[in-house]
Write a protein that holds these residues in place. Structure first.
Motif, PDB file in Angstrom:
ATOM      1  N   LEU A   1      -0.154  81.954 130.014  1.00 25.89           N
ATOM      2  CA  LEU A   1       0.144  80.847 131.140  1.00 25.89           C
ATOM      3  C   LEU A   1       0.281  79.449 130.414  1.00 25.89           C
ATOM      4  CD1 LEU A   1      -1.527  82.510 134.009  1.00 25.89           C
ATOM      5  CD2 LEU A   1       0.613  82.655 133.227  1.00 25.89           C
TER       6      LEU A   1
ATOM      7  N   THR B   1       3.860  86.715 125.365  1.00 25.65           N
ATOM      8  CA  THR B   1       3.078  88.006 126.077  1.00 25.65           C
ATOM      9  C   THR B   1       2.300  88.612 125.005  1.00 25.65           C
ATOM     10  OG1 THR B   1       4.171  87.922 128.283  1.00 25.65           O
ATOM     11  CG2 THR B   1       2.697  89.840 127.871  1.00 25.65           C
TER      12      THR B   1
ATOM     13  N   ILE C   1      -4.881  88.729 133.354  1.00 26.90           N
ATOM     14  CA  ILE C   1      -4.820  87.094 133.481  1.00 26.90           C
ATOM     15  C   ILE C   1      -5.914  86.430 132.902  1.00 26.90           C
ATOM     16  CG2 ILE C   1      -4.111  85.201 135.024  1.00 26.90           C
ATOM     17  CD1 ILE C   1      -2.326  87.748 135.270  1.00 26.90           C
ATOM     18  N   GLN C   2      -5.572  85.285 132.040  1.00 28.04           N
ATOM     19  CA  GLN C   2      -6.440  84.750 131.242  1.00 28.04           C
ATOM     20  C   GLN C   2      -7.417  84.076 132.278  1.00 28.04           C
ATOM     21  OE1 GLN C   2      -3.063  82.250 129.751  1.00 28.04           O
ATOM     22  NE2 GLN C   2      -4.373  80.430 130.812  1.00 28.04           N
TER      23      GLN C   2
ATOM     24  N   ILE D   1       3.769  85.995 135.782  1.00 26.05           N
ATOM     25  CA  ILE D   1       2.975  87.224 136.074  1.00 26.05           C
ATOM     26  C   ILE D   1       3.795  88.457 136.697  1.00 26.05           C
ATOM     27  CG2 ILE D   1       0.923  88.368 137.343  1.00 26.05           C
ATOM     28  CD1 ILE D   1      -0.306  85.415 136.999  1.00 26.05           C
TER      29      ILE D   1
END
Length: 218
Positions: free
Chosen positions: A73, A28, A42-43, A101
């Protein structure tokens, strides 16, 4: 909530920490003041690439400052073209991603979505418990995912949830209109996407800052 191991990279504003979840460990990326309100970012389907990192650095500098975190992720993989990004997203363990997440936050104070509506089995907006703001391009043509019909359906579900919400649709803008680095603008043009309106980008950032400052400063 999960044990982690961290280190600093002197050439980057990010601290990279490793999070242990069940039988897996993932990186992270963290930037911003340690005691600032936290925002989990979030990507996109590309993975943790330079553009999402650009966004996170900007988020950390908005207003009085935020601490922004990106869970990786894809476990270190990045899509360099559309085919590779699609392959990575198709192969994503979605239930595991949700666990990644949710493990990074103790309580959700607010949420903001850009150009995406989650699958209801993963996160049903009608069951939202925190304030939600969402941003979509009027010309987005990703049917079922982020086009205008999906945006309006999201708004109806948020009304049903009873949480404070805003859904903004930006005229003349297409998908991923917030991405402004030179490399990504060229990539978007190669994909047949329109160059975006800088005024809309700045308006969206202003709304983002106002929303998060209001709900995370309590």
């Amino acid at each position: 909530p999960f044990p982690y191991h961290g280190f600093h990279c002197t050439s980057s504003p990010f601290k990279k920490i490793q999070i242990q979840r069940d039988d897996t460990r993932f990186d992270t990326y963290v930037v911003g003041k340690e005691d600032a309100p936290g925002i989990v970012v979030i990507q996109e389907w590309w993975g943790v690439d330079y553009e999402i990192k650009n966004h996170v650095v900007k988020i950390s500098q908005l207003g009085s400052g935020f601490k922004a975190l990106i869970p990786d992720l894809y476990r270190g993989k990045v899509g360099l073209d559309v085919a590779e990004a699609k392959h990575l997203m198709d192969g994503l363990d979605w239930q595991g991603a949700v666990k990644d997440i949710t493990g990074l936050k103790r309580m959700v104070g607010a949420a903001i979505a850009f150009n995406a509506v989650p699958a209801s089995q993963l996160a049903d907006p009608a069951q939202a418990k925190a304030p939600v703001q969402a941003h979509f391009g009027e010309l987005d043509n990703y049917v079922g995912f982020s086009y205008v019909t999906a945006a309006k359906a999201l708004e109806e579900k948020l009304k049903a949830s009873g949480v404070p919400h805003e859904v903004h649709i930006y005229p003349g803008n297409a998908h991923a209109f917030m991405n402004r680095s030179t490399e990504v603008i060229q990539r978007m043009k190669n994909m047949g996407m329109l160059d975006e309106d800088e005024a809309s980008v700045q308006l969206a950032w202003s709304r983002f800052e106002t929303w998060m400052t209001h709900y995370l400063s309590c």
